[in-house]
Scaffold this motif. Structure first.
Motif, PDB file in Angstrom:
ATOM      1  N   GLU A 104       0.850  -1.111   0.143  1.00  0.00           N
ATOM      2  CA  GLU A 104      -0.191   0.199  -0.260  1.00  0.00           C
ATOM      3  C   GLU A 104       0.643   1.414  -0.068  1.00  0.00           C
ATOM      4  O   GLU A 104       0.860   1.824  -0.541  1.00  0.00           O
ATOM      5  CB  GLU A 104      -0.717   0.467   1.324  1.00  0.00           C
ATOM      6  N   LEU A 121      -9.503   1.437   4.602  1.00  0.00           N
ATOM      7  CA  LEU A 121      -8.988   2.657   3.890  1.00  0.00           C
ATOM      8  C   LEU A 121     -10.085   4.161   4.235  1.00  0.00           C
ATOM      9  O   LEU A 121      -9.339   4.909   4.126  1.00  0.00           O
ATOM     10  CB  LEU A 121      -7.996   3.166   2.937  1.00  0.00           C
ATOM     11  N   LEU A 122     -11.117   3.672   4.198  1.00  0.00           N
ATOM     12  CA  LEU A 122     -12.423   4.481   4.614  1.00  0.00           C
ATOM     13  C   LEU A 122     -13.232   4.381   5.980  1.00  0.00           C
ATOM     14  O   LEU A 122     -14.103   5.525   6.152  1.00  0.00           O
ATOM     15  CB  LEU A 122     -12.853   4.138   3.036  1.00  0.00           C
ATOM     16  N   GLN A 123     -12.560   3.448   6.500  1.00  0.00           N
ATOM     17  CA  GLN A 123     -13.099   3.307   7.803  1.00  0.00           C
ATOM     18  C   GLN A 123     -13.010   4.505   9.247  1.00  0.00           C
ATOM     19  O   GLN A 123     -11.935   4.645   9.286  1.00  0.00           O
ATOM     20  CB  GLN A 123     -13.198   2.084   8.299  1.00  0.00           C
ATOM     21  N   ARG A 150      -4.990   0.479  11.735  1.00  0.00           N
ATOM     22  CA  ARG A 150      -5.609   0.652  10.099  1.00  0.00           C
ATOM     23  C   ARG A 150      -6.021   2.407   9.831  1.00  0.00           C
ATOM     24  O   ARG A 150      -5.345   2.680   8.753  1.00  0.00           O
ATOM     25  CB  ARG A 150      -7.078  -0.085  10.619  1.00  0.00           C
ATOM     26  N   VAL A 151      -6.153   3.225  11.509  1.00  0.00           N
ATOM     27  CA  VAL A 151      -5.588   4.616  11.218  1.00  0.00           C
ATOM     28  C   VAL A 151      -4.393   5.376  10.633  1.00  0.00           C
ATOM     29  O   VAL A 151      -4.165   5.703   9.392  1.00  0.00           O
ATOM     30  CB  VAL A 151      -6.248   4.726  12.125  1.00  0.00           C
ATOM     31  N   ARG A 153      -2.305   3.165   8.295  1.00  0.00           N
ATOM     32  CA  ARG A 153      -2.624   2.317   7.123  1.00  0.00           C
ATOM     33  C   ARG A 153      -2.660   3.866   6.338  1.00  0.00           C
ATOM     34  O   ARG A 153      -2.387   3.642   4.798  1.00  0.00           O
ATOM     35  CB  ARG A 153      -3.295   1.338   7.019  1.00  0.00           C
ATOM     36  N   GLN A 154      -4.393   4.299   6.914  1.00  0.00           N
ATOM     37  CA  GLN A 154      -4.860   5.386   5.710  1.00  0.00           C
ATOM     38  C   GLN A 154      -4.306   6.573   5.515  1.00  0.00           C
ATOM     39  O   GLN A 154      -4.840   7.061   5.003  1.00  0.00           O
ATOM     40  CB  GLN A 154      -6.148   5.222   6.565  1.00  0.00           C
ATOM     41  N   LEU A 157      -3.505   7.697   1.750  1.00  0.00           N
ATOM     42  CA  LEU A 157      -4.477   8.433   1.082  1.00  0.00           C
ATOM     43  C   LEU A 157      -4.519   9.515   1.642  1.00  0.00           C
ATOM     44  O   LEU A 157      -4.760  11.466   0.552  1.00  0.00           O
ATOM     45  CB  LEU A 157      -5.734   8.033   1.539  1.00  0.00           C
ATOM     46  N   MET A 194     -14.704  11.427   2.086  1.00  0.00           N
ATOM     47  CA  MET A 194     -13.894  11.136   1.711  1.00  0.00           C
ATOM     48  C   MET A 194     -14.161  11.179  -0.292  1.00  0.00           C
ATOM     49  O   MET A 194     -13.585  11.568  -0.620  1.00  0.00           O
ATOM     50  CB  MET A 194     -13.761   9.900   1.846  1.00  0.00           C
TER      51      MET A 194
END
Length: 283
Positions: A104, A121-123, A150-151, A153-154, A157, A194
């Motif tokens: 990623e 990635l949108l959570q 997870r945050v 990883r986002q 974007l 988003m």
């Protein structure tokens, strides 16, 4: 903050270059291994990007054999050096699917289909927390670390030059109540925010679309800017994760995504649909 690089991408690129140089030298893998004083299996592992690290001495033997230029030698040594390092995600290696965040980090385009939940990635953190708690066997510390990972990883974007993110989301994922009504409202608002970004397109696949090419499950396709880096199709199961990179495999997923996208609402319609769901929850 510097853009993170992917050790796995560097490793794949190094292996590709070494394979190309061997072919250019007119040598089989057996001949090259023998002339360089290496085992065939060792060279095979290097060329298949299975070796986590390529020692400088081993690399020099191959570069001497292939008679590369000083400039090429410096570039390949730098690739080998970067391939041996670890990214921030190594601290979550027990929680993040193997190599996912690694790939990623350098993907230029994401195309994802999700049938059950909002793409990771949108959570929102609260939505992700509720998803992880549904497992019923994780303690609070593990859940907190999973949300944290997870945050992080986002962050891909949020780069200065962000990747293109195209998300096909099944209507079921948008209607499924994850956590409380407040959690879902926040999540749907986040999706609308988003979707307003120039690099993010959300396509809702309505129930009315019926059967479609992606009915067999969720997946992610990742493309990379450098043409030497092959695209990857990623699939995840409760027990393992799969990375498919053979040309015919990726082509299959490309076709699936394109055909499924043609069944979905356009981004403008999708945004209106999400806003209607949000209004229903707010009433």
């Amino acid at each position: 903050m510097a853009t993170p690089y992917s050790p796995s991408i560097r490793r794949r690129r190094l292996s590709s270059e070494l394979k190309r140089l061997r072919a250019q030298a007119g040598l089989t893998i057996v001949e090259a291994a023998k002339k360089a004083g290496l085992g065939k299996s060792s060279l095979g592992a290097i060329e298949q990007a299975e070796s986590k690290a390529v020692p400088a001495g081993t690399l020099n033997k191959l570069l001497d054999l292939y008679e590369v230029t000083p400039e090429q030698r410096a570039t390949l040594h730098e690739l080998a050096k970067l391939a041996g390092k670890k990214g921030w995600w190594s601290q979550y290696k027990d929680l993040i699917p193997q190599m996912l965040a690694d790939f990623e980090a350098e993907a230029s385009t994401f195309r994802t289909y999700e049938s059950q939940v909002i793409p990771g990635l949108l959570q929102t953190p609260q939505y992700a927390d509720a998803i992880f708690r549904a497992n019923l066997v994780r303690d609070d510390d593990e859940i907190d670390r999973r949300v944290e990972a997870r945050v992080k990883r986002q962050g891909v974007l949020n780069r200065v030059d962000p990747p293109t993110f195209m998300a096909l989301i099944d209507e079921a994922a948008l209607r499924r109540m994850v956590g409380t009504s407040d959690v879902m409202q926040e999540q749907l608002r986040h999706l609308t925010q988003m979707a307003s970004r120039h690099n993010i397109n959300i396509y809702v696949l309505p129930f009315s679309a019926g059967a479609h090419p992606s009915t067999e499950g969720s997946y992610v396709i990742m493309d990379f800017t450098d043409l030497r880096d092959a695209s990857i199709a990623y699939l995840e199961t409760p027990a393992t994760s799969m990375y498919l990179e053979e040309e015919h495999q990726v082509r299959l997923f490309n076709d699936m995504f394109g055909s499924t996208q043609s069944c979905a609402m356009a981004p403008v319609q999708s945004l209106a649909f999400i806003n209607r769901l949000l209004q229903e929850l707010e009433e």
